[in-house]
Scaffold this active site. Structure first.
Site, PDB file in Angstrom:
ATOM      1  N   GLU A 116       0.854  -1.192   0.000  1.00  0.00           N
ATOM      2  CA  GLU A 116       0.000   0.000   0.000  1.00  0.00           C
ATOM      3  C   GLU A 116       0.887   1.237   0.000  1.00  0.00           C
ATOM      4  O   GLU A 116       2.031   1.180   0.451  1.00  0.00           O
ATOM      5  CB  GLU A 116      -0.863   0.032   1.275  1.00  0.00           C
ATOM      6  CG  GLU A 116      -1.801  -1.135   1.395  1.00  0.00           C
ATOM      7  CD  GLU A 116      -2.441  -1.205   2.789  1.00  0.00           C
ATOM      8  OE1 GLU A 116      -2.437  -0.199   3.518  1.00  0.00           O
ATOM      9  OE2 GLU A 116      -2.929  -2.292   3.129  1.00  0.00           O
ATOM     10  N   LYS A 118       2.256   4.608   1.448  1.00  0.00           N
ATOM     11  CA  LYS A 118       2.345   5.157   2.801  1.00  0.00           C
ATOM     12  C   LYS A 118       1.987   6.642   2.721  1.00  0.00           C
ATOM     13  O   LYS A 118       2.779   7.456   2.254  1.00  0.00           O
ATOM     14  CB  LYS A 118       3.749   4.953   3.370  1.00  0.00           C
ATOM     15  CG  LYS A 118       3.852   5.337   4.830  1.00  0.00           C
ATOM     16  CD  LYS A 118       5.201   4.937   5.396  1.00  0.00           C
ATOM     17  CE  LYS A 118       5.315   5.195   6.878  1.00  0.00           C
ATOM     18  NZ  LYS A 118       4.930   6.513   7.324  1.00  0.00           N
ATOM     19  N   ASP A 120       1.337  10.341   3.679  1.00  0.00           N
ATOM     20  CA  ASP A 120       2.006  11.223   4.639  1.00  0.00           C
ATOM     21  C   ASP A 120       0.989  12.155   5.285  1.00  0.00           C
ATOM     22  O   ASP A 120       0.831  13.304   4.888  1.00  0.00           O
ATOM     23  CB  ASP A 120       3.104  12.019   3.921  1.00  0.00           C
ATOM     24  CG  ASP A 120       4.159  12.491   4.902  1.00  0.00           C
ATOM     25  OD1 ASP A 120       4.049  12.159   6.097  1.00  0.00           O
ATOM     26  OD2 ASP A 120       5.093  13.189   4.470  1.00  0.00           O
ATOM     27  N   TYR A 230      -7.165   2.137   6.000  1.00  0.00           N
ATOM     28  CA  TYR A 230      -6.239   1.054   5.678  1.00  0.00           C
ATOM     29  C   TYR A 230      -6.185  -0.079   6.710  1.00  0.00           C
ATOM     30  O   TYR A 230      -5.413  -1.007   6.557  1.00  0.00           O
ATOM     31  CB  TYR A 230      -4.827   1.567   5.410  1.00  0.00           C
ATOM     32  CG  TYR A 230      -4.243   2.512   6.445  1.00  0.00           C
ATOM     33  CD1 TYR A 230      -4.025   2.112   7.754  1.00  0.00           C
ATOM     34  CD2 TYR A 230      -3.885   3.806   6.071  1.00  0.00           C
ATOM     35  CE1 TYR A 230      -3.487   2.976   8.677  1.00  0.00           C
ATOM     36  CE2 TYR A 230      -3.331   4.684   6.992  1.00  0.00           C
ATOM     37  CZ  TYR A 230      -3.137   4.258   8.301  1.00  0.00           C
ATOM     38  OH  TYR A 230      -2.599   5.109   9.217  1.00  0.00           O
ATOM     39  N   LYS A 329      10.718   3.229   3.300  1.00  0.00           N
ATOM     40  CA  LYS A 329      10.713   4.697   3.242  1.00  0.00           C
ATOM     41  C   LYS A 329      11.479   5.203   2.020  1.00  0.00           C
ATOM     42  O   LYS A 329      12.577   4.731   1.721  1.00  0.00           O
ATOM     43  CB  LYS A 329      11.361   5.281   4.514  1.00  0.00           C
ATOM     44  CG  LYS A 329      10.562   5.022   5.778  1.00  0.00           C
ATOM     45  CD  LYS A 329       9.378   5.950   5.942  1.00  0.00           C
ATOM     46  CE  LYS A 329       9.763   7.335   6.342  1.00  0.00           C
ATOM     47  NZ  LYS A 329       9.652   7.646   7.759  1.00  0.00           N
ATOM     48  N   CYS A 423      18.035  47.605  -8.287  1.00  0.00           N
ATOM     49  CA  CYS A 423      18.418  46.375  -8.985  1.00  0.00           C
ATOM     50  C   CYS A 423      19.867  46.019  -8.634  1.00  0.00           C
ATOM     51  O   CYS A 423      20.763  46.865  -8.755  1.00  0.00           O
ATOM     52  CB  CYS A 423      18.275  46.579 -10.492  1.00  0.00           C
ATOM     53  SG  CYS A 423      18.991  45.231 -11.444  1.00  0.00           S
ATOM     54  N   CYS A 426      22.036  46.497 -12.216  1.00  0.00           N
ATOM     55  CA  CYS A 426      22.263  47.800 -12.862  1.00  0.00           C
ATOM     56  C   CYS A 426      22.055  48.985 -11.917  1.00  0.00           C
ATOM     57  O   CYS A 426      22.338  50.126 -12.286  1.00  0.00           O
ATOM     58  CB  CYS A 426      21.360  47.940 -14.088  1.00  0.00           C
ATOM     59  SG  CYS A 426      19.616  48.175 -13.662  1.00  0.00           S
ATOM     60  N   CYS A 441      12.829  44.942 -12.409  1.00  0.00           N
ATOM     61  CA  CYS A 441      13.788  45.974 -12.788  1.00  0.00           C
ATOM     62  C   CYS A 441      13.248  46.522 -14.105  1.00  0.00           C
ATOM     63  O   CYS A 441      13.071  45.767 -15.069  1.00  0.00           O
ATOM     64  CB  CYS A 441      15.173  45.366 -12.987  1.00  0.00           C
ATOM     65  SG  CYS A 441      16.291  46.468 -13.865  1.00  0.00           S
ATOM     66  N   CYS A 446      19.233  46.844 -18.671  1.00  0.00           N
ATOM     67  CA  CYS A 446      19.898  46.187 -17.539  1.00  0.00           C
ATOM     68  C   CYS A 446      20.657  44.961 -18.050  1.00  0.00           C
ATOM     69  O   CYS A 446      20.072  44.064 -18.662  1.00  0.00           O
ATOM     70  CB  CYS A 446      18.864  45.772 -16.503  1.00  0.00           C
ATOM     71  SG  CYS A 446      19.543  44.716 -15.215  1.00  0.00           S
TER      72      CYS A 446
HETATM   73  S1  IVH Z   1      -0.695   0.512   8.750  1.00  0.00           S
HETATM   74  C1  IVH Z   1       0.099  -1.426  12.762  1.00  0.00           C
HETATM   75  N1  IVH Z   1      -0.894   1.528   6.345  1.00  0.00           N
HETATM   76  O1  IVH Z   1       2.416   5.372   8.800  1.00  0.00           O
HETATM   77  C2  IVH Z   1       0.110  -0.832  11.423  1.00  0.00           C
HETATM   78  N2  IVH Z   1      -0.002   2.901   8.066  1.00  0.00           N
HETATM   79  O2  IVH Z   1       4.981   5.190  10.164  1.00  0.00           O
HETATM   80  C3  IVH Z   1      -0.517   0.477  11.393  1.00  0.00           C
HETATM   81  N3  IVH Z   1       0.553   5.171   7.348  1.00  0.00           N
HETATM   82  O3  IVH Z   1       1.127   5.257  12.052  1.00  0.00           O
HETATM   83  C4  IVH Z   1      -0.277   1.289  10.240  1.00  0.00           C
HETATM   84  N4  IVH Z   1      -0.085   4.947   5.257  1.00  0.00           N
HETATM   85  O4  IVH Z   1      -0.004   6.843  10.323  1.00  0.00           O
HETATM   86  C5  IVH Z   1      -0.510   1.739   7.624  1.00  0.00           C
HETATM   87  N5  IVH Z   1      -1.181   2.307   4.177  1.00  0.00           N
HETATM   88  C6  IVH Z   1      -0.809   2.506   5.445  1.00  0.00           C
HETATM   89  C7  IVH Z   1      -0.293   3.758   5.875  1.00  0.00           C
HETATM   90  C8  IVH Z   1       0.111   3.901   7.201  1.00  0.00           C
HETATM   91  C9  IVH Z   1       0.410   5.770   6.155  1.00  0.00           C
HETATM   92  C10 IVH Z   1       1.107   5.824   8.547  1.00  0.00           C
HETATM   93  C11 IVH Z   1       0.343   5.581   9.820  1.00  0.00           C
HETATM   94  C12 IVH Z   1       1.322   4.918  10.725  1.00  0.00           C
HETATM   95  C13 IVH Z   1       2.618   5.439  10.186  1.00  0.00           C
HETATM   96  C14 IVH Z   1       3.802   4.617  10.605  1.00  0.00           C
END
Ligand code: IVH
Length: 701
Positions: A116, A118, A120, A230, A329, A423, A426, A441, A446
């Site tokens: 999945e 991640k 932010d 998720y 990451k 500027c 010039c 400017c 210039c």
């Molecule tokens: S699962 C026990 N799935 O990442 C597992 N987390 O660095 C719980 N996050 O605290 C998290 N996308 O805030 C999961 N597809 C995803 C996610 C995700 C973002 C975040 C979440 C978690 C943090 C950990």
């Protein structure tokens, strides 16, 4: 580590724990971090390494074994019935491989993984009783979170009532996911903040956190937050009890859980993938690392989860994170560094752009020592001052940017920076037009502007004169050999006599490149003239529609504005540019120097030189073709031009009106997904030729 270093390790571990606790509070409670995520991760990893070497130092409650920060007193506490854990990180393929190796001892070889994105944002727990939303809580320290029900209730993406499509729902259901702010909403929010003279947010995550943890939910309601589900937390009656129940999905697998959540009305991110084996996991991670900017939300990695929930239970968790999941990451695109000075550069239109001179920092794949600050209002809204610790962001193709400064409690800052009135090149006055955010400017002579104008004319997207970069232009301008672009065509080898850096061969090459540029089509000449607001798309549209420079010069604003791809702002700017006697004389001198001022194959009257056979069959007339990924044999620009030359359009996004999406290597997956969702045909790279030739979709997908 040796025993001699034991004392150092004890002291450093204690220091790291204190530092991490402090930064946890700044990040999770105050939404006002003092360091970037990458720097925070480095502290945690250093502590992990010390604890691994000195197991006796791994005290209970260490930040390596706990989650987040204790909840604030701003909101009522909520105790999580099932603890909200964090994830362990893998920085790169090697660490991912090490995780997979550890798993391999306990799981079968063909174990399925769900990959999945991640997201932010910030983790949230949503509680439903009898299918109705009753409570939302932040993660807090994983055991106790903060009650943010009223704020979360303002997020449209969070269902108030579960849908019947999922069938009967458990009496108690806790759904977990990420609250985030779309990138477009973040940009809009910062625009509004700047307009109101308020502090700018550093990134979408920060603004999502700040928006969610407001005391006043009506403020949250204005913040365009969204949500992806998720995970499932508490379920009553217990989900494992009866596999024949309608909610058995919640007891079987992560992929079935996500599908069920989708049916129940939760937004589930569509970019998930069920894979077998590490190679496929890595391929998914790599693909998203290079496509992360094609999305309207920020991701900082990929979460890999064992799909089978029974296997997840076998694998279990540490005190902080499950063993059945890992966060892969991506390298950080934000770093902090010291702002040495703020200076101003003068562009080809005279625009004065403030920029940051930085202590060099490695970010987003390269070392950055200069970064743009855009304009006066941005400097004020970000309140960055020389000496500050600033956050630098370099994401994808965008130019490095200073996004804000980090608080440095207890340290006195220098005085606020003010935009200069003269500027820097010039010495002429810098003028900010009313209603505009840019400062200019106004001195056309210039030298700063001149160098930029000529270098732009010679650049690849314009006349493409190889060997004539900014430094050489600067040298030629400084020696009084170059005043405007038309001077280039009067150059002979004698021009360069005695000039440093111009050996005979390189002079011959340069003169050859200048000569070649005489035959560029009108569209490229128009780009090269550097008319404000007129970029590549507008230039090509003008050239194709009007055919030659005389028709462009003769056209009034209404005629220009009516051209598809132009519009009133560009039209006014073009008319103004050609109104200038100086500019018209440059055009005349280019004409006399033999520079082509016609667009071959254009539809306008000026394209008279183009015979019927020169003009390509308009196989794509009125059709939109979106290209994504790299097509063999075409640059992005060439692919677009090929479509335009057949009468089509090549917008950057897919809609219902899109005729087809052409996918090259490493296509933007969100574009492909969108096409599939809307039923727009997707053709592979080898179908592009046929599409251009016949307007038909013949290639294999
Ligand atoms: S699962 C026990 N799935 O990442 C597992 N987390 O660095 C719980 N996050 O605290 C998290 N996308 O805030 C999961 N597809 C995803 C996610 C995700 C973002 C975040 C979440 C978690 C943090 C950990």
């Amino acid at each position: 580590m040796s025993a001699a270093r034991g004392d150092d390790a004890v002291a450093r571990a204690a220091e790291l724990r204190a530092l991490i606790a402090h930064h946890n509070e700044r990040y999770h409670l105050l939404d006002n971090p003092e360091i970037t995520d990458a720097e925070y991760d480095a502290l945690v990893r250093e502590l992990q390494a010390i604890e691994a070497d000195h197991p006796d130092l791994a005290v209970p409650g260490s930040p390596t074994t706990t989650v987040g920060a204790a909840p604030s007193t701003l909101f009522a506490p909520v105790v999580h019935q099932v603890p909200m854990m964090s994830l362990d990180n893998a920085f790169g393929p090697e660490e991912l491989g090490a995780w997979a190796d550890r798993l391999a001892k306990q799981v079968p070889a063909d174990t399925a993984f769900v990959c999945e994105l991640k997201i932010d944002g910030l983790a949230i727990s949503l509680l439903y009783r009898g299918g109705r939303f009753v409570q939302a809580a932040t993660r807090g320290d994983g055991i106790t979170g903060e009650d943010v029900t009223a704020n979360v209730a303002t997020i449209a993406a969070v269902p108030q009532q579960l849908l019947a499509g999922a069938g009967p729902v458990p009496e108690v259901l806790e759904v977990r996911g990420e609250v985030y702010m779309p990138v477009s909403a973040f940009a809009e929010l910062n625009r509004r903040q700047a307009e109101a003279g308020d502090r700018l947010f550093v990134n979408p995550r920060n603004s999502a956190a700040g928006s969610l943890r407001q005391k006043d939910p009506t403020v949250t309601a204005t913040r365009a937050l969204s949500f992806w589900a998720y995970q499932v937390g508490e379920v009553q009656p217990d989900r494992a009890a009866d596999l024949t129940s309608p909610t058995a999905a919640l007891a079987i697998s992560q992929s079935a859980t996500l599908a069920w959540l989708g049916r129940a009305g939760f937004p589930v991110n569509p970019e998930l993938h069920l894979v077998h084996g590490l190679d496929d996991v890595l391929a998914f991670c790599r693909r998203w690392e290079s496509h992360r900017h094609g999305l309207d939300y920020e991701i900082d990695g990929v979460v890999v989860k064992v799909d089978d929930l029974a296997l997840q239970r076998v694998l279990g968790s540490t005190s902080r994170a499950p063993r059945w999941a890992i966060a892969y990451k991506f390298p950080s695109e934000e770093r902090s560094t010291t702002l040495r000075a703020i200076e101003v550069s003068i562009g080809r239109t005279g625009k004065a752009t403030p920029f940051a001179v930085l202590e060099p920092v490695f970010v987003g794949g390269s070392t950055v020592s200069l970064a743009t600050l855009h304009n006066e209002d941005q400097v004020r809204a970000k309140d960055v001052r020389p000496g500050d610790t600033v956050v630098v962001r370099k994401a994808g193709d965008i130019i490095p940017e200073v996004v804000g400064h980090l608080p440095t409690p207890g340290r006195r800052r220098k005085k606020a920076w003010h935009f200069p009135t003269a500027c820097p090149v010039c010495g002429g006055p810098l003028v900010r037009l009313p209603e505009e955010s840019d400062t200019f400017c106004t001195n056309l002579d210039c030298p700063g502007q001149r160098v930029q104008r000529i270098a732009h004319f010679a650049s690849r997207s314009a006349m493409d004169i190889e060997g004539l970069g900014e430094q050489r232009v600067q040298l030629l301008v400084d020696h009084g050999l170059l005043v405007d672009v038309a001077d280039l065509y009067a150059f002979t080898s004698a021009t360069f006599d005695g000039l440093e850096g111009f050996a005979a061969v390189s002079v011959a090459n340069l003169l050859g490149a200048i000569d070649d540029s005489r035959s560029r089509p009108l569209g490229r000449v128009l780009v090269g003239l550097g008319i404000r607001h007129l970029g590549q798309v507008g230039s090509l549209a003008l050239a194709r529609s009007l055919g030659d420079i005389d028709a462009v010069m003769a056209a009034d604003e209404a005629t220009l504005a009516a051209i598809d791809g132009v519009g009133p702002v560009i039209a006014t700017s073009v008319v103004r540019w050609f109104d200038s006697e100086v500019n018209r004389s440059v055009v005349e001198r280019l004409r006399r120097a033999g520079v082509n001022l016609i667009e071959p194959g254009a539809g306008g009257h000026g394209g008279g030189d183009a015979t019927a056979s020169d003009r390509l069959a308009q196989t794509l007339a009125g059709r939109s073709v979106v290209v994504t990924g790299v097509l063999d044999g075409y640059t992005r620009e060439e692919a677009e031009q090929a479509i335009l030359a057949r009468g089509g359009k090549s917008p950057g996004s897919v809609s219902r009106r899109t005729f087809a999406v052409v996918t090259g290597e490493e296509p933007g997956l969100s574009k492909v997904a969108k096409a599939e969702e809307l039923g727009v045909p997707v053709v592979g790279a080898d179908g592009f030729g046929a599409l251009l030739e016949s307007g038909e979709l013949r290639g294999p997908p």
